[in-house]
Design a protein around this motif. Sequence first.
Motif, PDB file in Angstrom:
ATOM      1  N   PRO A 244       0.841  -1.201   0.000  1.00  0.00           N
ATOM      2  CA  PRO A 244       0.000   0.000   0.000  1.00  0.00           C
ATOM      3  C   PRO A 244       0.877   1.254   0.000  1.00  0.00           C
ATOM      4  CG  PRO A 244      -0.738  -1.558   1.666  1.00  0.00           C
ATOM      5  CD  PRO A 244       0.573  -2.070   1.142  1.00  0.00           C
ATOM      6  N   SER A 245       0.375   2.329  -0.552  1.00  0.00           N
ATOM      7  CA  SER A 245       1.196   3.536  -0.728  1.00  0.00           C
ATOM      8  C   SER A 245       1.802   4.029   0.587  1.00  0.00           C
ATOM      9  CB  SER A 245       0.390   4.647  -1.397  1.00  0.00           C
ATOM     10  OG  SER A 245      -0.698   5.031  -0.585  1.00  0.00           O
ATOM     11  N   GLY A 246       1.073   3.955   1.678  1.00  0.00           N
ATOM     12  CA  GLY A 246       1.618   4.388   2.969  1.00  0.00           C
ATOM     13  C   GLY A 246       2.829   3.569   3.390  1.00  0.00           C
ATOM     14  N   GLN A 247       2.765   2.267   3.163  1.00  0.00           N
ATOM     15  CA  GLN A 247       3.899   1.402   3.513  1.00  0.00           C
ATOM     16  C   GLN A 247       5.074   1.653   2.581  1.00  0.00           C
ATOM     17  OE1 GLN A 247       2.514  -2.644   3.683  1.00  0.00           O
ATOM     18  NE2 GLN A 247       1.354  -2.294   5.566  1.00  0.00           N
ATOM     19  N   ARG A 248       4.788   1.902   1.307  1.00  0.00           N
ATOM     20  CA  ARG A 248       5.878   2.227   0.372  1.00  0.00           C
ATOM     21  C   ARG A 248       6.575   3.512   0.804  1.00  0.00           C
ATOM     22  NH1 ARG A 248       2.186   0.846  -3.826  1.00  0.00           N
ATOM     23  NH2 ARG A 248       1.945   3.062  -4.278  1.00  0.00           N
ATOM     24  N   GLU A 249       5.783   4.515   1.199  1.00  0.00           N
ATOM     25  CA  GLU A 249       6.365   5.775   1.651  1.00  0.00           C
ATOM     26  C   GLU A 249       7.218   5.573   2.894  1.00  0.00           C
ATOM     27  OE1 GLU A 249       3.110   8.496   2.136  1.00  0.00           O
ATOM     28  OE2 GLU A 249       2.586   8.382   0.000  1.00  0.00           O
ATOM     29  N   ARG A 250       6.753   4.762   3.831  1.00  0.00           N
ATOM     30  CA  ARG A 250       7.537   4.471   5.042  1.00  0.00           C
ATOM     31  C   ARG A 250       8.840   3.758   4.685  1.00  0.00           C
ATOM     32  NH1 ARG A 250       3.822   1.213   8.577  1.00  0.00           N
ATOM     33  NH2 ARG A 250       5.771   0.722   9.612  1.00  0.00           N
ATOM     34  N   LEU A 251       8.777   2.828   3.730  1.00  0.00           N
ATOM     35  CA  LEU A 251       9.974   2.114   3.298  1.00  0.00           C
ATOM     36  C   LEU A 251      10.964   3.070   2.651  1.00  0.00           C
ATOM     37  CD1 LEU A 251      11.639  -0.435   2.799  1.00  0.00           C
ATOM     38  CD2 LEU A 251      10.243  -0.850   0.757  1.00  0.00           C
ATOM     39  N   VAL A 252      10.481   3.931   1.767  1.00  0.00           N
ATOM     40  CA  VAL A 252      11.366   4.898   1.106  1.00  0.00           C
ATOM     41  C   VAL A 252      12.013   5.806   2.147  1.00  0.00           C
ATOM     42  CG1 VAL A 252      11.418   6.899  -0.455  1.00  0.00           C
ATOM     43  CG2 VAL A 252      10.198   4.807  -1.126  1.00  0.00           C
ATOM     44  N   GLN A 253      11.256   6.239   3.145  1.00  0.00           N
ATOM     45  CA  GLN A 253      11.819   7.091   4.201  1.00  0.00           C
ATOM     46  C   GLN A 253      12.841   6.321   5.037  1.00  0.00           C
ATOM     47  OE1 GLN A 253      11.428  10.492   4.648  1.00  0.00           O
ATOM     48  NE2 GLN A 253      13.233  10.046   5.904  1.00  0.00           N
TER      49      GLN A 253
ATOM     50  N   VAL B 120      14.052  -0.266  -7.873  1.00  0.00           N
ATOM     51  CA  VAL B 120      12.960  -1.236  -7.773  1.00  0.00           C
ATOM     52  C   VAL B 120      11.610  -0.617  -8.123  1.00  0.00           C
ATOM     53  CG1 VAL B 120      14.149  -2.721  -6.114  1.00  0.00           C
ATOM     54  CG2 VAL B 120      12.601  -0.931  -5.280  1.00  0.00           C
ATOM     55  N   GLY B 121      11.606   0.649  -8.512  1.00  0.00           N
ATOM     56  CA  GLY B 121      10.379   1.287  -8.963  1.00  0.00           C
ATOM     57  C   GLY B 121       9.525   1.920  -7.871  1.00  0.00           C
ATOM     58  N   LEU B 122      10.069   2.091  -6.677  1.00  0.00           N
ATOM     59  CA  LEU B 122       9.296   2.713  -5.599  1.00  0.00           C
ATOM     60  C   LEU B 122       9.135   4.212  -5.810  1.00  0.00           C
ATOM     61  CD1 LEU B 122      10.770   0.851  -2.505  1.00  0.00           C
ATOM     62  CD2 LEU B 122       8.486   0.557  -3.493  1.00  0.00           C
ATOM     63  N   VAL B 123      10.074   4.831  -6.501  1.00  0.00           N
ATOM     64  CA  VAL B 123       9.997   6.248  -6.856  1.00  0.00           C
ATOM     65  C   VAL B 123      10.267   6.383  -8.347  1.00  0.00           C
ATOM     66  CG1 VAL B 123      10.667   7.063  -4.560  1.00  0.00           C
ATOM     67  CG2 VAL B 123      12.425   6.699  -6.275  1.00  0.00           C
ATOM     68  N   GLU B 124       9.815   7.492  -8.914  1.00  0.00           N
ATOM     69  CA  GLU B 124       9.922   7.675 -10.362  1.00  0.00           C
ATOM     70  C   GLU B 124      11.276   8.183 -10.818  1.00  0.00           C
ATOM     71  OE1 GLU B 124       6.839   8.748 -12.656  1.00  0.00           O
ATOM     72  OE2 GLU B 124       5.401   7.625 -11.456  1.00  0.00           O
ATOM     73  N   ASP B 125      11.986   8.919  -9.969  1.00  0.00           N
ATOM     74  CA  ASP B 125      13.322   9.377 -10.347  1.00  0.00           C
ATOM     75  C   ASP B 125      14.235   9.287  -9.131  1.00  0.00           C
ATOM     76  OD1 ASP B 125      13.310  11.951  -8.833  1.00  0.00           O
ATOM     77  OD2 ASP B 125      11.761  12.491 -10.265  1.00  0.00           O
ATOM     78  N   GLU B 126      15.516   9.306  -9.396  1.00  0.00           N
ATOM     79  CA  GLU B 126      16.485   9.109  -8.316  1.00  0.00           C
ATOM     80  C   GLU B 126      16.545  10.278  -7.342  1.00  0.00           C
ATOM     81  OE1 GLU B 126      20.144   6.731  -8.894  1.00  0.00           O
ATOM     82  OE2 GLU B 126      19.749   7.092 -11.013  1.00  0.00           O
ATOM     83  N   GLU B 127      15.964  11.404  -7.693  1.00  0.00           N
ATOM     84  CA  GLU B 127      15.980  12.569  -6.818  1.00  0.00           C
ATOM     85  C   GLU B 127      14.873  12.519  -5.772  1.00  0.00           C
ATOM     86  OE1 GLU B 127      18.547  14.704  -6.988  1.00  0.00           O
ATOM     87  OE2 GLU B 127      19.252  13.348  -8.536  1.00  0.00           O
ATOM     88  N   SER B 128      13.887  11.607  -5.931  1.00  0.00           N
ATOM     89  CA  SER B 128      12.754  11.534  -4.996  1.00  0.00           C
ATOM     90  C   SER B 128      13.170  10.950  -3.677  1.00  0.00           C
ATOM     91  CB  SER B 128      11.654  10.668  -5.589  1.00  0.00           C
ATOM     92  OG  SER B 128      11.127  11.286  -6.736  1.00  0.00           O
TER      93      SER B 128
END
Length: 85
Positions: A43-52, A77-85
């Motif tokens: 889910p998007s919330g978990q993806r955001e937590r993982l990215v953080q 792995v495609g969690l963000v669209e560009d490397e700057e995110s």
Amino acid sequence: MPALAGVLVDVVWWLESCGDDEVDPDSAVKIMESVGGELLRLPSGQRERLVQALADLAEAEQDPARRDFLEAFPFAVGLVEDEES
């Protein structure tokens, strides 16, 4: 989450760095693709937590090579669209 994120990155980093005599390259690619696919199903919330969590780990990392890998992992792995995110 940070411990899980760190273990996940370590496993993928190890698979990427293994020689052909250690792990079959086709098997390594299949595993890494599977990991990426499962992460995209979060889910998007978990993806955001993982990215953080990955960003926090990268910030604290002393090894430049692992820091670079941690920073690039969400994009790879495609969690963000560009490397700057």
